[in-house]
Design a protein around this motif. Structure first.
Motif, PDB file in Angstrom:
ATOM      1  N   PHE A  98      78.616   7.765  17.584  1.00 30.55           N
ATOM      2  CA  PHE A  98      77.644   7.876  18.671  1.00 30.55           C
ATOM      3  C   PHE A  98      77.666   9.299  19.240  1.00 30.55           C
ATOM      4  O   PHE A  98      78.741   9.805  19.589  1.00 30.55           O
ATOM      5  N   PRO A  99      76.498   9.953  19.332  1.00 30.76           N
ATOM      6  CA  PRO A  99      76.467  11.328  19.863  1.00 30.76           C
ATOM      7  C   PRO A  99      76.888  11.378  21.335  1.00 30.76           C
ATOM      8  O   PRO A  99      76.300  10.686  22.177  1.00 30.76           O
ATOM      9  N   GLU A 100      77.891  12.156  21.635  1.00 24.23           N
ATOM     10  CA  GLU A 100      78.408  12.255  23.002  1.00 24.23           C
ATOM     11  C   GLU A 100      77.322  12.642  24.002  1.00 24.23           C
ATOM     12  O   GLU A 100      77.332  12.202  25.143  1.00 24.23           O
ATOM     13  N   LYS A 101      76.345  13.435  23.562  1.00 23.79           N
ATOM     14  CA  LYS A 101      75.283  13.895  24.462  1.00 23.79           C
ATOM     15  C   LYS A 101      74.436  12.738  25.005  1.00 23.79           C
ATOM     16  O   LYS A 101      73.733  12.903  25.990  1.00 23.79           O
ATOM     17  N   TYR A 102      74.535  11.546  24.378  1.00 24.21           N
ATOM     18  CA  TYR A 102      73.740  10.396  24.825  1.00 24.21           C
ATOM     19  C   TYR A 102      74.548   9.388  25.658  1.00 24.21           C
ATOM     20  O   TYR A 102      74.023   8.349  26.052  1.00 24.21           O
ATOM     21  N   THR A 103      75.803   9.672  25.939  1.00 26.21           N
ATOM     22  CA  THR A 103      76.642   8.707  26.657  1.00 26.21           C
ATOM     23  C   THR A 103      76.068   8.368  28.033  1.00 26.21           C
ATOM     24  O   THR A 103      75.936   7.190  28.390  1.00 26.21           O
ATOM     25  N   ASP A 104      75.723   9.360  28.823  1.00 30.08           N
ATOM     26  CA  ASP A 104      75.142   9.078  30.142  1.00 30.08           C
ATOM     27  C   ASP A 104      73.789   8.401  30.022  1.00 30.08           C
ATOM     28  O   ASP A 104      73.444   7.524  30.812  1.00 30.08           O
ATOM     29  N   ALA A 105      73.023   8.780  29.007  1.00 25.96           N
ATOM     30  CA  ALA A 105      71.685   8.213  28.824  1.00 25.96           C
ATOM     31  C   ALA A 105      71.743   6.723  28.481  1.00 25.96           C
ATOM     32  O   ALA A 105      70.933   5.941  28.991  1.00 25.96           O
ATOM     33  N   ILE A 106      72.691   6.319  27.638  1.00 29.59           N
ATOM     34  CA  ILE A 106      72.769   4.892  27.301  1.00 29.59           C
ATOM     35  C   ILE A 106      73.230   4.087  28.522  1.00 29.59           C
ATOM     36  O   ILE A 106      72.779   2.969  28.743  1.00 29.59           O
ATOM     37  N   LYS A 107      74.085   4.663  29.345  1.00 32.60           N
ATOM     38  CA  LYS A 107      74.502   3.984  30.580  1.00 32.60           C
ATOM     39  C   LYS A 107      73.318   3.847  31.537  1.00 32.60           C
ATOM     40  O   LYS A 107      73.143   2.796  32.158  1.00 32.60           O
ATOM     41  N   ARG A 108      72.488   4.881  31.630  1.00 32.43           N
ATOM     42  CA  ARG A 108      71.281   4.791  32.476  1.00 32.43           C
ATOM     43  C   ARG A 108      70.321   3.743  31.921  1.00 32.43           C
ATOM     44  O   ARG A 108      69.675   3.017  32.680  1.00 32.43           O
ATOM     45  N   SER A 109      70.251   3.668  30.609  1.00 31.10           N
ATOM     46  CA  SER A 109      69.405   2.659  29.976  1.00 31.10           C
ATOM     47  C   SER A 109      69.869   1.254  30.362  1.00 31.10           C
ATOM     48  O   SER A 109      69.051   0.388  30.696  1.00 31.10           O
ATOM     49  N   MET A 110      71.167   1.024  30.323  1.00 33.42           N
ATOM     50  CA  MET A 110      71.707  -0.281  30.700  1.00 33.42           C
ATOM     51  C   MET A 110      71.425  -0.601  32.164  1.00 33.42           C
ATOM     52  O   MET A 110      71.286  -1.769  32.534  1.00 33.42           O
ATOM     53  N   ASP A 111      71.301   0.420  32.977  1.00 36.07           N
ATOM     54  CA  ASP A 111      70.981   0.242  34.395  1.00 36.07           C
ATOM     55  C   ASP A 111      69.570  -0.304  34.607  1.00 36.07           C
ATOM     56  O   ASP A 111      69.235  -0.744  35.700  1.00 36.07           O
ATOM     57  N   LEU A 112      68.731  -0.267  33.579  1.00 35.34           N
ATOM     58  CA  LEU A 112      67.358  -0.765  33.677  1.00 35.34           C
ATOM     59  C   LEU A 112      67.276  -2.288  33.579  1.00 35.34           C
ATOM     60  O   LEU A 112      66.191  -2.856  33.750  1.00 35.34           O
ATOM     61  N   CYS A 113      68.371  -2.940  33.317  1.00 35.09           N
ATOM     62  CA  CYS A 113      68.402  -4.394  33.156  1.00 35.09           C
ATOM     63  C   CYS A 113      67.673  -5.090  34.307  1.00 35.09           C
ATOM     64  O   CYS A 113      68.010  -4.900  35.473  1.00 35.09           O
ATOM     65  N   VAL A 114      66.676  -5.902  33.961  1.00 33.39           N
ATOM     66  CA  VAL A 114      65.880  -6.565  34.998  1.00 33.39           C
ATOM     67  C   VAL A 114      66.661  -7.648  35.739  1.00 33.39           C
ATOM     68  O   VAL A 114      66.353  -7.944  36.892  1.00 33.39           O
ATOM     69  N   VAL A 115      67.667  -8.231  35.103  1.00 31.67           N
ATOM     70  CA  VAL A 115      68.503  -9.213  35.808  1.00 31.67           C
ATOM     71  C   VAL A 115      69.235  -8.513  36.942  1.00 31.67           C
ATOM     72  O   VAL A 115      69.238  -8.976  38.088  1.00 31.67           O
ATOM     73  N   LYS A 116      69.847  -7.385  36.635  1.00 27.33           N
ATOM     74  CA  LYS A 116      70.565  -6.608  37.651  1.00 27.33           C
ATOM     75  C   LYS A 116      69.610  -6.152  38.759  1.00 27.33           C
ATOM     76  O   LYS A 116      69.946  -6.226  39.943  1.00 27.33           O
ATOM     77  N   LYS A 117      68.425  -5.703  38.376  1.00 37.21           N
ATOM     78  CA  LYS A 117      67.457  -5.239  39.376  1.00 37.21           C
ATOM     79  C   LYS A 117      67.094  -6.357  40.350  1.00 37.21           C
ATOM     80  O   LYS A 117      66.866  -6.106  41.533  1.00 37.21           O
ATOM     81  N   HIS A 118      67.038  -7.598  39.873  1.00 33.62           N
ATOM     82  CA  HIS A 118      66.729  -8.708  40.762  1.00 33.62           C
ATOM     83  C   HIS A 118      67.853  -8.985  41.758  1.00 33.62           C
ATOM     84  O   HIS A 118      67.613  -9.522  42.837  1.00 33.62           O
TER      85      HIS A 118
END
Length: 130
Positions: A98-118
């Motif tokens: 996994f490219p290290e440059k995307y580590t923060d980006a994948i975590k931000r992506s997981m933050d988009l979870c609609v269950v969590k947003k609710h």
């Protein structure tokens, strides 16, 4: 609008019928059930983990990154006084290449979870009895 029909097949089992699927639930034996299916609260927790996992998976697929070795676990911390969960830890294991440059980006992506947003903007509940 999601219509969910709830049926009571016996014992402490409660089944939800939604979009052509049946989601079976039961209570653990210590709570009077037969432990034949997950308890409703367990499904709620699983929905958080699987939603975050879907966003991690989608991120990798969108970037063309192999998902071999990708895994996610979740644990919770309960408040001893209220018995309510006060912290949810999502633990993502990234693929070895996994490219290290995307580590923060994948975590931000997981933050988009609609269950969590609710959870952060909960709906109003109205209970009707006829």
């Amino acid at each position: 609008m999601a219509l969910i029909e709830v049926k009571f097949p016996g014992g402490a089992r409660v089944d939800a019928h939604m979009k052509g699927h049946v989601i079976a639930t039961d209570q653990p034996t210590y709570a009077g059930g037969e432990d034949s299916a997950s308890a409703p609260f367990d499904l709620f927790l699983a929905s958080i983990a699987t939603c975050a996992g879907f966003y991690a998976l989608s991120f990798c697929e969108h970037k063309g990154i192999s998902t071999e070795g990708l895994s996610l676990s979740m644990d919770t911390v309960k408040n001893p006084e209220t018995k309510m969960i006060e912290k949810v830890n999502l633990n993502l294991v990234l693929p070895k290449d996994f490219p290290e440059k995307y580590t923060d980006a994948i975590k931000r992506s997981m933050d988009l979870c609609v269950v969590k947003k609710h959870l952060f903007n909960p709906p109003e509940f109205e209970i009707n009895a006829h």
